[in-house]
Design a protein around this motif. Sequence first.
Motif, short mmCIF file in Angstrom:
data_model
loop_
_atom_site.label_atom_id
_atom_site.label_comp_id
_atom_site.label_asym_id
_atom_site.label_seq_id
_atom_site.Cartn_x
_atom_site.Cartn_y
_atom_site.Cartn_z
N UNK A 115 19.53 -11.62 -0.21
CA UNK A 115 20.25 -12.81 0.22
C UNK A 115 21.52 -13.06 -0.57
N UNK A 116 22.00 -12.04 -1.27
CA UNK A 116 23.21 -12.20 -2.08
C UNK A 116 24.45 -12.00 -1.21
N UNK A 117 25.56 -12.62 -1.62
CA UNK A 117 26.80 -12.40 -0.89
C UNK A 117 27.73 -11.53 -1.72
N UNK A 118 28.88 -11.20 -1.14
CA UNK A 118 29.78 -10.26 -1.80
C UNK A 118 30.42 -10.84 -3.06
N UNK A 119 30.66 -12.14 -3.06
CA UNK A 119 31.23 -12.76 -4.25
C UNK A 119 30.26 -12.62 -5.43
N UNK A 120 28.99 -12.85 -5.17
CA UNK A 120 27.99 -12.69 -6.21
C UNK A 120 27.92 -11.24 -6.68
N UNK A 121 28.03 -10.31 -5.73
CA UNK A 121 27.94 -8.89 -6.09
C UNK A 121 29.10 -8.47 -6.98
N UNK A 122 30.31 -8.93 -6.68
CA UNK A 122 31.46 -8.56 -7.50
C UNK A 122 31.38 -9.23 -8.86
N UNK A 123 30.94 -10.48 -8.90
CA UNK A 123 30.76 -11.17 -10.17
C UNK A 123 29.74 -10.44 -11.03
N UNK A 124 28.65 -9.99 -10.41
CA UNK A 124 27.62 -9.23 -11.13
C UNK A 124 28.20 -7.92 -11.65
N UNK A 125 28.99 -7.24 -10.81
CA UNK A 125 29.61 -5.97 -11.21
C UNK A 125 30.48 -6.17 -12.45
N UNK A 126 31.25 -7.24 -12.46
CA UNK A 126 32.17 -7.48 -13.56
C UNK A 126 31.47 -7.93 -14.83
N UNK A 127 30.49 -8.83 -14.68
CA UNK A 127 29.92 -9.48 -15.86
C UNK A 127 28.70 -8.78 -16.43
N UNK A 128 27.99 -8.01 -15.61
CA UNK A 128 26.74 -7.39 -16.07
C UNK A 128 26.80 -5.86 -15.97
N UNK A 129 27.09 -5.36 -14.77
CA UNK A 129 26.99 -3.91 -14.55
C UNK A 129 28.03 -3.13 -15.35
N UNK A 130 29.32 -3.49 -15.22
CA UNK A 130 30.38 -2.74 -15.91
C UNK A 130 30.17 -2.70 -17.42
N UNK A 131 29.82 -3.82 -18.08
CA UNK A 131 29.60 -3.74 -19.53
C UNK A 131 28.47 -2.81 -19.94
N UNK A 132 27.45 -2.68 -19.08
CA UNK A 132 26.33 -1.80 -19.41
C UNK A 132 26.71 -0.32 -19.26
N UNK A 133 27.86 -0.06 -18.61
CA UNK A 133 28.33 1.31 -18.42
C UNK A 133 29.33 1.72 -19.50
N UNK A 134 29.54 0.88 -20.50
CA UNK A 134 30.59 1.16 -21.48
C UNK A 134 30.21 0.60 -22.84
N UNK A 135 30.76 1.21 -23.89
CA UNK A 135 30.59 0.66 -25.23
C UNK A 135 31.75 -0.28 -25.57
N UNK A 136 32.69 -0.45 -24.65
CA UNK A 136 33.82 -1.34 -24.87
C UNK A 136 33.45 -2.77 -24.49
N UNK A 137 34.29 -3.72 -24.93
CA UNK A 137 34.12 -5.09 -24.47
C UNK A 137 34.46 -5.13 -22.98
N UNK A 138 33.84 -6.03 -22.22
CA UNK A 138 33.93 -6.00 -20.75
C UNK A 138 35.32 -5.82 -20.16
N UNK A 139 36.34 -6.59 -20.58
CA UNK A 139 37.63 -6.45 -19.90
C UNK A 139 38.35 -5.16 -20.20
N UNK A 140 37.92 -4.44 -21.24
CA UNK A 140 38.57 -3.20 -21.60
C UNK A 140 37.76 -1.97 -21.22
N UNK A 141 36.76 -2.15 -20.40
CA UNK A 141 36.02 -1.00 -19.89
C UNK A 141 36.77 -0.41 -18.71
N UNK A 142 36.58 0.88 -18.49
CA UNK A 142 37.25 1.53 -17.36
C UNK A 142 36.83 0.91 -16.04
N UNK A 143 35.57 0.49 -15.95
CA UNK A 143 35.09 -0.07 -14.68
C UNK A 143 35.75 -1.41 -14.38
N UNK A 144 36.16 -2.14 -15.42
CA UNK A 144 36.93 -3.36 -15.18
C UNK A 144 38.30 -3.02 -14.61
#
Length: 480
Positions: free
Chosen positions: A80-109
């Motif tokens: 029941x999630x929408x796309x805004x929630x999915x992108x927010x999750x990608x930015x705040x949770x998923x991308x940081x777990x894919x990197x040892x960098x701080x969130x805004x400086x990860x490649x996925x950001x």
Amino acid sequence: MDVTHTGREEGSAASRPTSPLRSIFEWDLSATECLPPSAQDGSIGNPQEVASWDFIAPIWLTAATPLFLVDATDQGPSLGSDDRQAVSFHHSVFAPLKSTRSPPFSAHALFLRHAWDKRIALHFLLAVSHSEMAICHGQERPTAESCFHLQKGLELLVQVWSPVALAEHLEVLLSLLYMYMFWMRRDRLAPSRLRALSSTVLAYVRLYGIDGLCTNEEIVPTSHNINTVPENVLLCRVFIYLYDRDGFCSFFNCGGSFADYVNENPDASRKIWRLSRTAFLCLPRDSFGSGFNAIPKIEEATVLQVYFELIRIHHGINLLSQRGSLGTEGMGIQRHLDQLREEQSSIFHRAGLEDEGHSPSLLELVTVSFFYAVCIYLGRSRSALGDRPVPTEVQTALSGLIPTAYRTISRGSVQLLERFQWSLLILGLETNDPIHWDWVGKNISDSAIREVFHVCLRVKKRSGGSISMAALRELVSRGV
């Protein structure tokens, strides 16, 4: 696609797993025309229809038919999630777990910022994001929302006949990278799909001379916006990520065509790697707000260089392991590893420090763990993990890997770092200590690698304490 960054505080009711990370962004995707259908919508996927696309696909997609076979019957329930929630999750949770960098400086950001207004890449990013939200809820099968975006992305990708601009090449390769991220995170590895991805990336890169574009070291800003990373730099970054993912999959005999191609020209690949790292230097200190860390420290450059060399060495061992005897090439790889250890001894020294005031970075711990696992892989590449008697170099590497891996787990989140997850797999299959088996089983968080570990461990126990590389790959190819 018009994706708007509103800059408001995150207030979504999206799922929040155990990670304490929160987004300071809210993403408004109401105008994207990407809103997912309900789980009962019959338009989500028809494998027979999709499979028929290959005859009209551009030439670089002719090897990709398995990618189109998205079985709508194998979906999990909708969250029941929408796309805004999915992108927010990608930015705040998923991308940081894919990197040892701080969130805004990860490649996925950086990739996310680029994909905002790229219709095809955004569909694939949303497919990954909805899927990862489901995984955080303990649901391994992709949701209806995830499959919807995967299908829409594939439909649009088939229409990309002749990319001519750098931005178009970047969008296609970023879309293929998101496909790797989607298929590598299923509960079981999918050899046919991952091989198709490898062949597709290779065909595209060769057809359009992407490696030539990436070795042009002239950095030209794409706009007057100082916060914009040049497209050729981002292209290099995606190129390296594709190489990394394909070499990783090659260990399991699930790809490797593109990684083979890159390894054939080490000078070009190192040049692309150097240029890819300048992506973070293009961002001013305040580009993500005053609350974030500045550009990574200069000393990290050495660690990252070692990490990249280990990726190259890892795939070189893949090639030797899967074809025949190691011969003189194996000795050359061992000398390269010995040279890395000697020249970068300070990294290994810091990784072994237990003093709180001089503790190593998470990146250093991950890199040193990866180094020891690669040493074990080289020693066992034509034999069996856990075999007796244990060669001296394998025992030395295992003795280094165990405490470093334990320290890495205690220091930070490494749940989605494939190379560290692979290092845990190697540790668990080389050791014959039940205490370590139990610890590894609890700390491999990637579901596909965890499944490989448990199946191979059962075989190892039945066969007297060892499992060959050939047997491991055969189990994966049969769908463990």
